[in-house]
Design a protein around this motif. Structure first.
Motif, PDB file in Angstrom:
ATOM      1  N   GLY A 145      -9.698  -7.357   4.585  1.00  0.00           N
ATOM      2  CA  GLY A 145      -9.029  -6.413   5.480  1.00  0.00           C
ATOM      3  C   GLY A 145      -7.527  -6.601   5.517  1.00  0.00           C
ATOM      4  O   GLY A 145      -6.756  -5.634   5.436  1.00  0.00           O
ATOM      5  N   VAL A 146      -7.078  -7.838   5.596  1.00  0.00           N
ATOM      6  CA  VAL A 146      -5.641  -8.121   5.645  1.00  0.00           C
ATOM      7  C   VAL A 146      -4.974  -7.761   4.318  1.00  0.00           C
ATOM      8  O   VAL A 146      -3.881  -7.174   4.291  1.00  0.00           O
ATOM      9  CB  VAL A 146      -5.386  -9.599   6.023  1.00  0.00           C
ATOM     10  CG1 VAL A 146      -3.939  -9.982   5.832  1.00  0.00           C
ATOM     11  CG2 VAL A 146      -5.826  -9.853   7.462  1.00  0.00           C
ATOM     12  N   LEU A 147      -5.608  -8.103   3.198  1.00  0.00           N
ATOM     13  CA  LEU A 147      -5.030  -7.777   1.888  1.00  0.00           C
ATOM     14  C   LEU A 147      -4.903  -6.276   1.690  1.00  0.00           C
ATOM     15  O   LEU A 147      -3.927  -5.799   1.110  1.00  0.00           O
ATOM     16  CB  LEU A 147      -5.871  -8.397   0.765  1.00  0.00           C
ATOM     17  CG  LEU A 147      -5.774  -9.917   0.639  1.00  0.00           C
ATOM     18  CD1 LEU A 147      -6.791 -10.432  -0.365  1.00  0.00           C
ATOM     19  CD2 LEU A 147      -4.374 -10.347   0.255  1.00  0.00           C
ATOM     20  N   ILE A 148      -5.876  -5.515   2.173  1.00  0.00           N
ATOM     21  CA  ILE A 148      -5.783  -4.055   2.064  1.00  0.00           C
ATOM     22  C   ILE A 148      -4.646  -3.540   2.936  1.00  0.00           C
ATOM     23  O   ILE A 148      -3.846  -2.705   2.497  1.00  0.00           O
ATOM     24  CB  ILE A 148      -7.119  -3.390   2.444  1.00  0.00           C
ATOM     25  CG1 ILE A 148      -8.160  -3.639   1.355  1.00  0.00           C
ATOM     26  CG2 ILE A 148      -6.941  -1.887   2.666  1.00  0.00           C
ATOM     27  CD1 ILE A 148      -9.555  -3.180   1.710  1.00  0.00           C
ATOM     28  N   LEU A 149      -4.560  -4.013   4.165  1.00  0.00           N
ATOM     29  CA  LEU A 149      -3.498  -3.547   5.060  1.00  0.00           C
ATOM     30  C   LEU A 149      -2.110  -3.894   4.538  1.00  0.00           C
ATOM     31  O   LEU A 149      -1.152  -3.149   4.741  1.00  0.00           O
ATOM     32  CB  LEU A 149      -3.697  -4.121   6.463  1.00  0.00           C
ATOM     33  CG  LEU A 149      -4.909  -3.606   7.224  1.00  0.00           C
ATOM     34  CD1 LEU A 149      -5.034  -4.311   8.571  1.00  0.00           C
ATOM     35  CD2 LEU A 149      -4.846  -2.095   7.412  1.00  0.00           C
ATOM     36  N   ARG A 150      -1.992  -5.030   3.849  1.00  0.00           N
ATOM     37  CA  ARG A 150      -0.700  -5.432   3.281  1.00  0.00           C
ATOM     38  C   ARG A 150      -0.470  -4.792   1.912  1.00  0.00           C
ATOM     39  O   ARG A 150       0.574  -5.024   1.304  1.00  0.00           O
ATOM     40  CB  ARG A 150      -0.643  -6.945   3.156  1.00  0.00           C
ATOM     41  CG  ARG A 150      -0.641  -7.638   4.513  1.00  0.00           C
ATOM     42  CD  ARG A 150      -0.442  -9.106   4.404  1.00  0.00           C
ATOM     43  NE  ARG A 150       0.907  -9.349   3.884  1.00  0.00           N
ATOM     44  CZ  ARG A 150       1.216 -10.385   3.117  1.00  0.00           C
ATOM     45  NH1 ARG A 150       0.300 -11.260   2.781  1.00  0.00           N
ATOM     46  NH2 ARG A 150       2.440 -10.555   2.691  1.00  0.00           N
ATOM     47  N   THR A 151      -1.423  -4.043   1.412  1.00  0.00           N
ATOM     48  CA  THR A 151      -1.412  -3.429   0.075  1.00  0.00           C
ATOM     49  C   THR A 151      -1.051  -4.462  -0.993  1.00  0.00           C
ATOM     50  O   THR A 151      -0.223  -4.222  -1.867  1.00  0.00           O
ATOM     51  CB  THR A 151      -0.481  -2.208  -0.005  1.00  0.00           C
ATOM     52  OG1 THR A 151       0.861  -2.602   0.262  1.00  0.00           O
ATOM     53  CG2 THR A 151      -0.910  -1.109   0.937  1.00  0.00           C
ATOM     54  N   TYR A 159       0.068   7.058  -0.611  1.00  0.00           N
ATOM     55  CA  TYR A 159       0.582   5.708  -0.828  1.00  0.00           C
ATOM     56  C   TYR A 159       0.366   4.777   0.358  1.00  0.00           C
ATOM     57  O   TYR A 159       0.577   3.585   0.245  1.00  0.00           O
ATOM     58  CB  TYR A 159       2.074   5.745  -1.183  1.00  0.00           C
ATOM     59  CG  TYR A 159       2.308   6.102  -2.617  1.00  0.00           C
ATOM     60  CD1 TYR A 159       2.156   5.152  -3.621  1.00  0.00           C
ATOM     61  CD2 TYR A 159       2.660   7.390  -2.978  1.00  0.00           C
ATOM     62  CE1 TYR A 159       2.355   5.472  -4.947  1.00  0.00           C
ATOM     63  CE2 TYR A 159       2.866   7.722  -4.302  1.00  0.00           C
ATOM     64  CZ  TYR A 159       2.711   6.759  -5.279  1.00  0.00           C
ATOM     65  OH  TYR A 159       2.903   7.080  -6.592  1.00  0.00           O
ATOM     66  N   ASP A 160      -0.059   5.298   1.496  1.00  0.00           N
ATOM     67  CA  ASP A 160      -0.277   4.444   2.649  1.00  0.00           C
ATOM     68  C   ASP A 160      -1.767   4.170   2.836  1.00  0.00           C
ATOM     69  O   ASP A 160      -2.616   4.834   2.273  1.00  0.00           O
ATOM     70  CB  ASP A 160       0.314   5.069   3.917  1.00  0.00           C
ATOM     71  CG  ASP A 160      -0.271   6.441   4.232  1.00  0.00           C
ATOM     72  OD1 ASP A 160      -0.921   7.025   3.344  1.00  0.00           O
ATOM     73  OD2 ASP A 160      -0.088   6.919   5.355  1.00  0.00           O
ATOM     74  N   VAL A 161      -2.056   3.168   3.628  1.00  0.00           N
ATOM     75  CA  VAL A 161      -3.448   2.826   3.940  1.00  0.00           C
ATOM     76  C   VAL A 161      -3.866   3.701   5.112  1.00  0.00           C
ATOM     77  O   VAL A 161      -3.389   3.537   6.231  1.00  0.00           O
ATOM     78  CB  VAL A 161      -3.579   1.329   4.291  1.00  0.00           C
ATOM     79  CG1 VAL A 161      -4.995   0.999   4.701  1.00  0.00           C
ATOM     80  CG2 VAL A 161      -3.141   0.475   3.117  1.00  0.00           C
ATOM     81  N   ASP A 162      -4.753   4.628   4.828  1.00  0.00           N
ATOM     82  CA  ASP A 162      -5.190   5.587   5.826  1.00  0.00           C
ATOM     83  C   ASP A 162      -6.598   6.043   5.462  1.00  0.00           C
ATOM     84  O   ASP A 162      -7.112   5.717   4.403  1.00  0.00           O
ATOM     85  CB  ASP A 162      -4.214   6.776   5.852  1.00  0.00           C
ATOM     86  CG  ASP A 162      -4.251   7.536   7.159  1.00  0.00           C
ATOM     87  OD1 ASP A 162      -4.862   7.046   8.125  1.00  0.00           O
ATOM     88  OD2 ASP A 162      -3.663   8.635   7.220  1.00  0.00           O
ATOM     89  N   ALA A 169      -2.398   3.506  -3.184  1.00  0.00           N
ATOM     90  CA  ALA A 169      -2.041   2.506  -2.175  1.00  0.00           C
ATOM     91  C   ALA A 169      -2.138   1.077  -2.716  1.00  0.00           C
ATOM     92  O   ALA A 169      -1.307   0.234  -2.398  1.00  0.00           O
ATOM     93  CB  ALA A 169      -2.930   2.656  -0.947  1.00  0.00           C
ATOM     94  N   LEU A 170      -3.147   0.808  -3.545  1.00  0.00           N
ATOM     95  CA  LEU A 170      -3.383  -0.561  -4.007  1.00  0.00           C
ATOM     96  C   LEU A 170      -3.021  -0.785  -5.467  1.00  0.00           C
ATOM     97  O   LEU A 170      -3.147  -1.883  -5.977  1.00  0.00           O
ATOM     98  CB  LEU A 170      -4.845  -0.960  -3.753  1.00  0.00           C
ATOM     99  CG  LEU A 170      -5.303  -0.878  -2.296  1.00  0.00           C
ATOM    100  CD1 LEU A 170      -6.760  -1.240  -2.171  1.00  0.00           C
ATOM    101  CD2 LEU A 170      -4.435  -1.744  -1.392  1.00  0.00           C
ATOM    102  N   GLY A 171      -2.606   0.268  -6.160  1.00  0.00           N
ATOM    103  CA  GLY A 171      -2.128   0.113  -7.529  1.00  0.00           C
ATOM    104  C   GLY A 171      -3.152   0.287  -8.607  1.00  0.00           C
ATOM    105  O   GLY A 171      -2.811   0.441  -9.774  1.00  0.00           O
TER     106      GLY A 171
END
Length: 138
Positions: free
Chosen positions: A63-69, A8-11, A133-135
């Protein structure tokens, strides 16, 4: 069940993709700012400058949208990958048009770039981490 909770996390590759896009976006704007040929505001007659600004902004946004999920991350990734595909194909076309030669180096560079884009597309289409992570996937 512990495995699904870790996704569920960005990794992993998802984090690498986000970090690369933010880095390339910042480098694009840094290059534009340090270059003497580029002004702060885009000149409508200079297509390359406009493409650079749009590409840099999209890279940072992805990049920001991915990090903020964010729920907008997957559409942004699709736009970024499509733009990169368009740039690879147009650069290959313009290179052959300008030089009027069809070099093996150009073909190999284009094939490698297309293979990398295809690998990222398949990752976003099939990855469980992207899904959790992103649904959703691409």
């Amino acid at each position: 069940m512990q495995e699904a909770e870790d996704l569920y996390d960005v990794d992993g590759w998802l984090l690498i993709f986000a970090a690369l896009h933010i880095t390339f976006g910042v480098l694009t704007f840094l290059f534009l700012a340090l270059s003497g040929t580029y002004a702060l505001l885009p000149d409508p007659t200079n297509v390359a400058k406009i493409i650079s600004i749009v590409t840099g902004a999209i890279n940072i946004a992805v990049g920001v949208l991915i990090l903020r999920t964010s729920r907008w991350a997957i559409p942004a990734v699709a736009i970024a990958l499509g733009l990169q595909l368009l740039l690879v194909l147009s650069n290959a076309f313009l290179s052959t048009r300008d030089s009027k030669t069809f070099t093996i180096q150009l073909v190999l560079q284009t094939i490698v770039k297309l293979a990398i884009l295809h690998a990222w597309f398949q990752y976003f289409r099939t990855s469980k981490r992207v899904y959790y992570a992103l649904g959703r996937n691409l």
